[in-house]
Design a protein around this motif. Structure first.
Motif, PDB file in Angstrom:
ATOM      1  N   ILE A 161       0.844  -1.194   0.000  1.00  0.00           N
ATOM      2  CA  ILE A 161       0.000   0.000   0.000  1.00  0.00           C
ATOM      3  C   ILE A 161       0.876   1.240   0.000  1.00  0.00           C
ATOM      4  CG2 ILE A 161      -1.869   1.226   1.174  1.00  0.00           C
ATOM      5  CD1 ILE A 161      -2.708  -1.567   0.350  1.00  0.00           C
ATOM      6  N   GLY A 162       0.681   2.119  -0.986  1.00  0.00           N
ATOM      7  CA  GLY A 162       1.461   3.339  -1.091  1.00  0.00           C
ATOM      8  C   GLY A 162       1.062   4.377  -0.062  1.00  0.00           C
ATOM      9  N   ASP A 163       1.985   5.301   0.173  1.00  0.00           N
ATOM     10  CA  ASP A 163       1.701   6.407   1.080  1.00  0.00           C
ATOM     11  C   ASP A 163       0.509   7.205   0.558  1.00  0.00           C
ATOM     12  OD1 ASP A 163       3.882   5.662   2.589  1.00  0.00           O
ATOM     13  OD2 ASP A 163       5.236   7.034   1.551  1.00  0.00           O
ATOM     14  N   LYS A 164      -0.296   7.659   1.463  1.00  0.00           N
ATOM     15  CA  LYS A 164      -1.472   8.490   1.172  1.00  0.00           C
ATOM     16  C   LYS A 164      -2.570   7.749   0.424  1.00  0.00           C
ATOM     17  CE  LYS A 164       0.678  12.060   2.871  1.00  0.00           C
ATOM     18  NZ  LYS A 164       0.412  12.514   4.205  1.00  0.00           N
ATOM     19  N   ALA A 165      -2.463   6.428   0.256  1.00  0.00           N
ATOM     20  CA  ALA A 165      -3.576   5.663  -0.324  1.00  0.00           C
ATOM     21  C   ALA A 165      -4.747   5.729   0.645  1.00  0.00           C
ATOM     22  CB  ALA A 165      -3.166   4.222  -0.578  1.00  0.00           C
ATOM     23  N   ARG A 166      -5.948   5.743   0.106  1.00  0.00           N
ATOM     24  CA  ARG A 166      -7.143   5.836   0.939  1.00  0.00           C
ATOM     25  C   ARG A 166      -7.992   4.590   0.718  1.00  0.00           C
ATOM     26  NH1 ARG A 166      -9.481  11.725  -0.206  1.00  0.00           N
ATOM     27  NH2 ARG A 166     -11.282  10.519   0.421  1.00  0.00           N
ATOM     28  N   ILE A 167      -8.144   3.807   1.779  1.00  0.00           N
ATOM     29  CA  ILE A 167      -8.974   2.612   1.723  1.00  0.00           C
ATOM     30  C   ILE A 167     -10.039   2.744   2.809  1.00  0.00           C
ATOM     31  CG2 ILE A 167      -9.061   0.107   2.010  1.00  0.00           C
ATOM     32  CD1 ILE A 167      -5.828   1.367   0.977  1.00  0.00           C
ATOM     33  N   TYR A 168     -11.290   2.650   2.410  1.00  0.00           N
ATOM     34  CA  TYR A 168     -12.383   2.828   3.354  1.00  0.00           C
ATOM     35  C   TYR A 168     -12.687   1.519   4.093  1.00  0.00           C
ATOM     36  CZ  TYR A 168     -13.117   7.520   1.791  1.00  0.00           C
ATOM     37  OH  TYR A 168     -12.936   8.856   1.537  1.00  0.00           O
ATOM     38  N   GLY A 169     -13.166   1.650   5.324  1.00  0.00           N
ATOM     39  CA  GLY A 169     -13.406   0.504   6.188  1.00  0.00           C
ATOM     40  C   GLY A 169     -14.461  -0.452   5.679  1.00  0.00           C
ATOM     41  N   SER A 170     -15.408   0.038   4.896  1.00  0.00           N
ATOM     42  CA  SER A 170     -16.467  -0.839   4.393  1.00  0.00           C
ATOM     43  C   SER A 170     -16.063  -1.587   3.128  1.00  0.00           C
ATOM     44  CB  SER A 170     -17.751  -0.045   4.151  1.00  0.00           C
ATOM     45  OG  SER A 170     -17.521   0.971   3.196  1.00  0.00           O
ATOM     46  N   ALA A 171     -14.863  -1.320   2.604  1.00  0.00           N
ATOM     47  CA  ALA A 171     -14.367  -2.079   1.445  1.00  0.00           C
ATOM     48  C   ALA A 171     -14.155  -3.529   1.867  1.00  0.00           C
ATOM     49  CB  ALA A 171     -13.064  -1.476   0.939  1.00  0.00           C
ATOM     50  N   ARG A 172     -14.379  -4.460   0.940  1.00  0.00           N
ATOM     51  CA  ARG A 172     -14.184  -5.888   1.196  1.00  0.00           C
ATOM     52  C   ARG A 172     -13.049  -6.390   0.324  1.00  0.00           C
ATOM     53  NH1 ARG A 172     -15.597  -4.817   5.176  1.00  0.00           N
ATOM     54  NH2 ARG A 172     -17.683  -4.855   6.009  1.00  0.00           N
ATOM     55  N   ILE A 173     -12.007  -6.877   0.960  1.00  0.00           N
ATOM     56  CA  ILE A 173     -10.805  -7.332   0.256  1.00  0.00           C
ATOM     57  C   ILE A 173     -10.617  -8.812   0.550  1.00  0.00           C
ATOM     58  CG2 ILE A 173      -8.302  -7.032   0.063  1.00  0.00           C
ATOM     59  CD1 ILE A 173      -8.946  -4.034   0.993  1.00  0.00           C
ATOM     60  N   TRP A 174     -10.625  -9.636  -0.494  1.00  0.00           N
ATOM     61  CA  TRP A 174     -10.561 -11.089  -0.338  1.00  0.00           C
ATOM     62  C   TRP A 174      -9.217 -11.551   0.202  1.00  0.00           C
ATOM     63  CZ3 TRP A 174      -8.373 -15.578  -2.605  1.00  0.00           C
ATOM     64  CH2 TRP A 174      -9.106 -16.753  -2.426  1.00  0.00           C
TER      65      TRP A 174
ATOM     66  N   ILE B 146      -9.649   3.231  -2.618  1.00  0.00           N
ATOM     67  CA  ILE B 146     -10.648   2.166  -2.691  1.00  0.00           C
ATOM     68  C   ILE B 146     -11.808   2.657  -1.845  1.00  0.00           C
ATOM     69  CG2 ILE B 146     -11.232  -0.218  -2.117  1.00  0.00           C
ATOM     70  CD1 ILE B 146      -8.291  -0.939  -2.516  1.00  0.00           C
ATOM     71  N   GLY B 147     -12.921   2.944  -2.504  1.00  0.00           N
ATOM     72  CA  GLY B 147     -14.040   3.603  -1.856  1.00  0.00           C
ATOM     73  C   GLY B 147     -14.915   2.689  -1.014  1.00  0.00           C
TER      74      GLY B 147
ATOM     75  N   TYR C 217      -3.127   7.640  -7.950  1.00  0.00           N
ATOM     76  CA  TYR C 217      -4.256   8.562  -8.118  1.00  0.00           C
ATOM     77  C   TYR C 217      -5.488   7.909  -8.739  1.00  0.00           C
ATOM     78  CZ  TYR C 217      -0.924  12.226  -6.950  1.00  0.00           C
ATOM     79  OH  TYR C 217       0.012  12.999  -6.319  1.00  0.00           O
ATOM     80  N   ALA C 218      -5.505   6.597  -8.880  1.00  0.00           N
ATOM     81  CA  ALA C 218      -6.699   5.917  -9.399  1.00  0.00           C
ATOM     82  C   ALA C 218      -7.758   5.861  -8.299  1.00  0.00           C
ATOM     83  CB  ALA C 218      -6.346   4.513  -9.869  1.00  0.00           C
ATOM     84  N   VAL C 219      -9.019   5.794  -8.718  1.00  0.00           N
ATOM     85  CA  VAL C 219     -10.138   5.738  -7.779  1.00  0.00           C
ATOM     86  C   VAL C 219     -11.031   4.559  -8.146  1.00  0.00           C
ATOM     87  CG1 VAL C 219     -12.188   6.928  -6.913  1.00  0.00           C
ATOM     88  CG2 VAL C 219     -10.113   8.238  -7.426  1.00  0.00           C
ATOM     89  N   VAL C 220     -11.259   3.700  -7.177  1.00  0.00           N
ATOM     90  CA  VAL C 220     -12.246   2.625  -7.293  1.00  0.00           C
ATOM     91  C   VAL C 220     -13.400   3.071  -6.396  1.00  0.00           C
ATOM     92  CG1 VAL C 220     -12.730   0.177  -6.925  1.00  0.00           C
ATOM     93  CG2 VAL C 220     -10.438   0.901  -7.697  1.00  0.00           C
ATOM     94  N   SER C 221     -14.474   3.519  -7.013  1.00  0.00           N
ATOM     95  CA  SER C 221     -15.570   4.169  -6.287  1.00  0.00           C
ATOM     96  C   SER C 221     -16.443   3.199  -5.512  1.00  0.00           C
ATOM     97  CB  SER C 221     -16.441   4.960  -7.261  1.00  0.00           C
ATOM     98  OG  SER C 221     -15.789   6.125  -7.679  1.00  0.00           O
ATOM     99  N   GLN C 222     -17.400   3.796  -4.787  1.00  0.00           N
ATOM    100  CA  GLN C 222     -18.289   3.046  -3.920  1.00  0.00           C
ATOM    101  C   GLN C 222     -19.025   1.961  -4.686  1.00  0.00           C
ATOM    102  OE1 GLN C 222     -18.558   6.282  -4.622  1.00  0.00           O
ATOM    103  NE2 GLN C 222     -20.658   6.792  -5.174  1.00  0.00           N
ATOM    104  N   GLY C 223     -18.989   0.762  -4.099  1.00  0.00           N
ATOM    105  CA  GLY C 223     -19.722  -0.363  -4.658  1.00  0.00           C
ATOM    106  C   GLY C 223     -19.118  -0.983  -5.906  1.00  0.00           C
ATOM    107  N   ALA C 224     -17.975  -0.481  -6.376  1.00  0.00           N
ATOM    108  CA  ALA C 224     -17.346  -1.076  -7.561  1.00  0.00           C
ATOM    109  C   ALA C 224     -16.819  -2.465  -7.208  1.00  0.00           C
ATOM    110  CB  ALA C 224     -16.220  -0.185  -8.071  1.00  0.00           C
ATOM    111  N   HIS C 225     -16.660  -3.302  -8.226  1.00  0.00           N
ATOM    112  CA  HIS C 225     -16.258  -4.692  -8.003  1.00  0.00           C
ATOM    113  C   HIS C 225     -15.114  -5.043  -8.952  1.00  0.00           C
ATOM    114  CE1 HIS C 225     -17.842  -8.889  -6.816  1.00  0.00           C
ATOM    115  NE2 HIS C 225     -16.650  -9.047  -7.339  1.00  0.00           N
ATOM    116  N   LEU C 226     -13.958  -5.395  -8.378  1.00  0.00           N
ATOM    117  CA  LEU C 226     -12.824  -5.886  -9.157  1.00  0.00           C
ATOM    118  C   LEU C 226     -12.734  -7.380  -8.888  1.00  0.00           C
ATOM    119  CD1 LEU C 226     -10.132  -3.139  -8.360  1.00  0.00           C
ATOM    120  CD2 LEU C 226     -11.983  -3.085 -10.047  1.00  0.00           C
TER     121      LEU C 226
END
Length: 191
Positions: A56-69, A82-83, A99-108
Protein backbone atom coordinates in the motif's frame (compact mmCIF):
# COMPACT_ATOMS: atom_id res chain seq x y z
CA UNK A 1 -3.21 -20.48 -9.45
CA UNK A 2 -6.31 -22.57 -9.88
CA UNK A 3 -8.50 -24.13 -7.27
CA UNK A 4 -9.57 -27.75 -7.54
CA UNK A 5 -13.12 -27.24 -8.69
CA UNK A 6 -13.72 -30.98 -9.13
CA UNK A 7 -13.25 -31.37 -5.38
CA UNK A 8 -15.42 -28.35 -4.66
CA UNK A 9 -18.28 -29.72 -6.80
CA UNK A 10 -18.20 -32.77 -4.54
CA UNK A 11 -18.33 -30.63 -1.40
CA UNK A 12 -14.58 -30.34 -0.74
CA UNK A 13 -12.86 -26.93 -0.50
CA UNK A 14 -11.10 -25.44 -3.56
CA UNK A 15 -8.34 -23.85 -1.49
CA UNK A 16 -5.74 -25.21 0.89
CA UNK A 17 -6.29 -25.18 4.62
CA UNK A 18 -3.48 -22.59 4.97
CA UNK A 19 -5.20 -20.30 2.45
CA UNK A 20 -8.56 -20.65 4.18
CA UNK A 21 -7.06 -20.01 7.63
CA UNK A 22 -5.20 -16.92 6.35
CA UNK A 23 -8.44 -15.52 4.93
CA UNK A 24 -10.34 -16.37 8.12
CA UNK A 25 -7.81 -14.56 10.32
CA UNK A 26 -7.70 -11.68 7.83
CA UNK A 27 -11.49 -11.35 7.82
CA UNK A 28 -11.70 -11.34 11.61
CA UNK A 29 -8.89 -8.79 11.93
CA UNK A 30 -10.42 -6.45 9.32
CA UNK A 31 -13.79 -6.73 11.06
CA UNK A 32 -12.38 -6.04 14.53
CA UNK A 33 -9.59 -3.58 13.69
CA UNK A 34 -10.67 -1.65 10.62
CA UNK A 35 -14.18 -2.07 9.21
CA UNK A 36 -15.81 0.14 11.84
CA UNK A 37 -13.18 2.91 11.86
CA UNK A 38 -14.12 6.47 10.90
CA UNK A 39 -13.41 7.46 7.27
CA UNK A 40 -10.33 9.63 8.09
CA UNK A 41 -8.44 6.64 9.61
CA UNK A 42 -6.77 5.72 6.31
CA UNK A 43 -3.32 5.46 7.86
CA UNK A 44 -4.52 2.84 10.35
CA UNK A 45 -6.26 0.79 7.64
CA UNK A 46 -3.10 0.94 5.49
CA UNK A 47 -1.17 -0.49 8.45
CA UNK A 48 -3.66 -3.36 8.93
CA UNK A 49 -3.55 -4.22 5.21
CA UNK A 50 0.26 -4.15 5.16
CA UNK A 51 0.35 -6.52 8.15
CA UNK A 52 -1.44 -9.08 5.92
CA UNK A 53 0.90 -8.66 2.95
CA UNK A 54 -0.67 -5.86 0.91
CA UNK A 55 1.61 -3.35 -0.76
CA UNK A 56 0.00 0.00 0.00
CA UNK A 57 1.46 3.34 -1.09
CA UNK A 58 1.70 6.41 1.08
CA UNK A 59 -1.47 8.49 1.17
CA UNK A 60 -3.58 5.66 -0.32
CA UNK A 61 -7.14 5.84 0.94
CA UNK A 62 -8.97 2.61 1.72
CA UNK A 63 -12.38 2.83 3.35
CA UNK A 64 -13.41 0.50 6.19
CA UNK A 65 -16.47 -0.84 4.39
CA UNK A 66 -14.37 -2.08 1.44
CA UNK A 67 -14.18 -5.89 1.20
CA UNK A 68 -10.80 -7.33 0.26
CA UNK A 69 -10.56 -11.09 -0.34
CA UNK A 70 -6.77 -11.42 0.08
CA UNK A 71 -4.51 -8.48 0.94
CA UNK A 72 -1.46 -10.52 -0.11
CA UNK A 73 -2.61 -10.13 -3.74
CA UNK A 74 -3.25 -6.38 -3.52
CA UNK A 75 -1.06 -3.47 -4.61
CA UNK A 76 -2.43 0.06 -4.11
CA UNK A 77 -0.09 2.79 -5.26
CA UNK A 78 0.39 6.30 -3.85
CA UNK A 79 -2.74 8.47 -3.53
CA UNK A 80 -5.06 5.77 -4.93
CA UNK A 81 -8.50 5.22 -3.38
CA UNK A 82 -10.65 2.17 -2.69
CA UNK A 83 -14.04 3.60 -1.86
CA UNK A 84 -16.83 2.56 0.49
CA UNK A 85 -18.35 -0.88 -0.14
CA UNK A 86 -15.92 -1.65 -2.99
CA UNK A 87 -15.42 -5.39 -3.55
CA UNK A 88 -11.81 -6.36 -4.21
CA UNK A 89 -11.99 -10.06 -5.08
CA UNK A 90 -8.22 -10.50 -5.15
CA UNK A 91 -7.92 -14.20 -5.85
CA UNK A 92 -5.21 -13.03 -8.26
CA UNK A 93 -3.03 -9.94 -8.14
CA UNK A 94 -4.85 -6.62 -8.35
CA UNK A 95 -2.81 -3.46 -8.92
CA UNK A 96 -4.40 -0.02 -8.52
CA UNK A 97 -2.21 2.76 -9.95
CA UNK A 98 -1.33 6.17 -8.54
CA UNK A 99 -4.26 8.56 -8.12
CA UNK A 100 -6.70 5.92 -9.40
CA UNK A 101 -10.14 5.74 -7.78
CA UNK A 102 -12.25 2.63 -7.29
CA UNK A 103 -15.57 4.17 -6.29
CA UNK A 104 -18.29 3.05 -3.92
CA UNK A 105 -19.72 -0.36 -4.66
CA UNK A 106 -17.35 -1.08 -7.56
CA UNK A 107 -16.26 -4.69 -8.00
CA UNK A 108 -12.82 -5.89 -9.16
CA UNK A 109 -12.98 -9.65 -9.75
CA UNK A 110 -9.70 -11.50 -10.45
CA UNK A 111 -11.20 -15.00 -10.59
CA UNK A 112 -13.46 -16.95 -12.93
CA UNK A 113 -14.31 -20.52 -13.88
CA UNK A 114 -13.75 -22.51 -17.07
CA UNK A 115 -17.32 -23.08 -18.23
CA UNK A 116 -16.11 -25.62 -20.83
CA UNK A 117 -14.51 -27.85 -18.20
CA UNK A 118 -16.74 -30.52 -16.66
CA UNK A 119 -14.92 -29.81 -13.38
CA UNK A 120 -15.63 -26.06 -13.65
CA UNK A 121 -11.96 -25.25 -12.87
CA UNK A 122 -11.19 -21.97 -11.17
CA UNK A 123 -8.91 -19.60 -13.12
CA UNK A 124 -7.18 -16.60 -11.62
CA UNK A 125 -6.22 -13.61 -13.77
CA UNK A 126 -4.60 -10.39 -12.61
CA UNK A 127 -6.26 -6.98 -12.92
CA UNK A 128 -4.36 -3.74 -13.45
CA UNK A 129 -6.01 -0.35 -12.96
CA UNK A 130 -3.83 2.39 -14.50
CA UNK A 131 -2.77 5.68 -12.94
CA UNK A 132 -5.52 8.31 -12.70
CA UNK A 133 -8.20 5.87 -13.83
CA UNK A 134 -11.64 6.08 -12.29
CA UNK A 135 -13.81 3.01 -11.81
CA UNK A 136 -17.13 4.70 -11.07
CA UNK A 137 -19.89 3.63 -8.69
CA UNK A 138 -20.92 -0.03 -8.91
CA UNK A 139 -18.86 -0.70 -12.04
CA UNK A 140 -17.41 -4.18 -12.64
CA UNK A 141 -13.91 -5.07 -13.87
CA UNK A 142 -13.47 -8.72 -14.80
CA UNK A 143 -10.55 -11.13 -14.59
CA UNK A 144 -7.46 -10.39 -16.67
CA UNK A 145 -8.52 -6.84 -17.57
CA UNK A 146 -6.07 -3.97 -17.86
CA UNK A 147 -7.70 -0.57 -17.43
CA UNK A 148 -5.36 1.96 -19.06
CA UNK A 149 -4.07 5.14 -17.48
CA UNK A 150 -6.67 7.88 -17.22
CA UNK A 151 -9.63 5.68 -18.15
CA UNK A 152 -13.11 6.41 -16.81
CA UNK A 153 -15.41 3.40 -16.55
CA UNK A 154 -18.84 4.92 -15.96
CA UNK A 155 -21.25 3.96 -13.19
CA UNK A 156 -22.40 0.34 -13.45
CA UNK A 157 -20.21 -0.19 -16.51
CA UNK A 158 -18.83 -3.67 -17.13
CA UNK A 159 -15.27 -4.17 -18.43
CA UNK A 160 -14.53 -7.72 -19.56
CA UNK A 161 -11.74 -6.70 -21.96
CA UNK A 162 -8.84 -4.24 -21.78
CA UNK A 163 -9.71 -0.53 -21.84
CA UNK A 164 -7.47 1.81 -23.84
CA UNK A 165 -5.78 4.71 -21.98
CA UNK A 166 -7.38 8.13 -21.65
CA UNK A 167 -10.83 7.10 -22.84
CA UNK A 168 -14.25 7.29 -21.22
CA UNK A 169 -16.26 4.05 -21.28
CA UNK A 170 -19.84 3.30 -20.38
CA UNK A 171 -22.31 0.42 -20.50
CA UNK A 172 -22.38 -3.36 -20.43
CA UNK A 173 -20.23 -4.34 -22.17
CA UNK A 174 -18.15 -1.19 -21.78
CA UNK A 175 -17.98 0.86 -24.97
CA UNK A 176 -15.69 3.81 -25.67
CA UNK A 177 -17.62 7.11 -25.57
CA UNK A 178 -14.89 9.69 -26.16
CA UNK A 179 -11.32 10.59 -25.21
CA UNK A 180 -10.70 12.00 -21.73
CA UNK A 181 -9.04 15.40 -21.46
CA UNK A 182 -8.37 17.56 -18.40
CA UNK A 183 -9.36 21.24 -18.38
CA UNK A 184 -7.17 23.93 -16.87
CA UNK A 185 -4.00 21.85 -16.59
CA UNK A 186 -0.86 23.88 -16.05
CA UNK A 187 2.63 22.61 -16.76
CA UNK A 188 3.24 22.41 -13.00
CA UNK A 189 0.20 20.20 -12.26
CA UNK A 190 1.08 16.74 -10.89
CA UNK A 191 -0.02 14.58 -13.82
Amino acid sequence: MTGDAARSLEGSPSFSLANRLYRLVWGICWLVLASWTPPPFHRWRRLVLRAFGARIGDKARIYGSARIWSPANLVVEHHATIGPRAQIYSMGRIVIGEYAVVSQGAHLCAGTHDVSDVHFQLHVRSIHIGARAWIAAEAFVGPGVTVGDGVVLGARGCAMRNLEPWMIYSGNPAQAIRPRHFRNVSETSPM
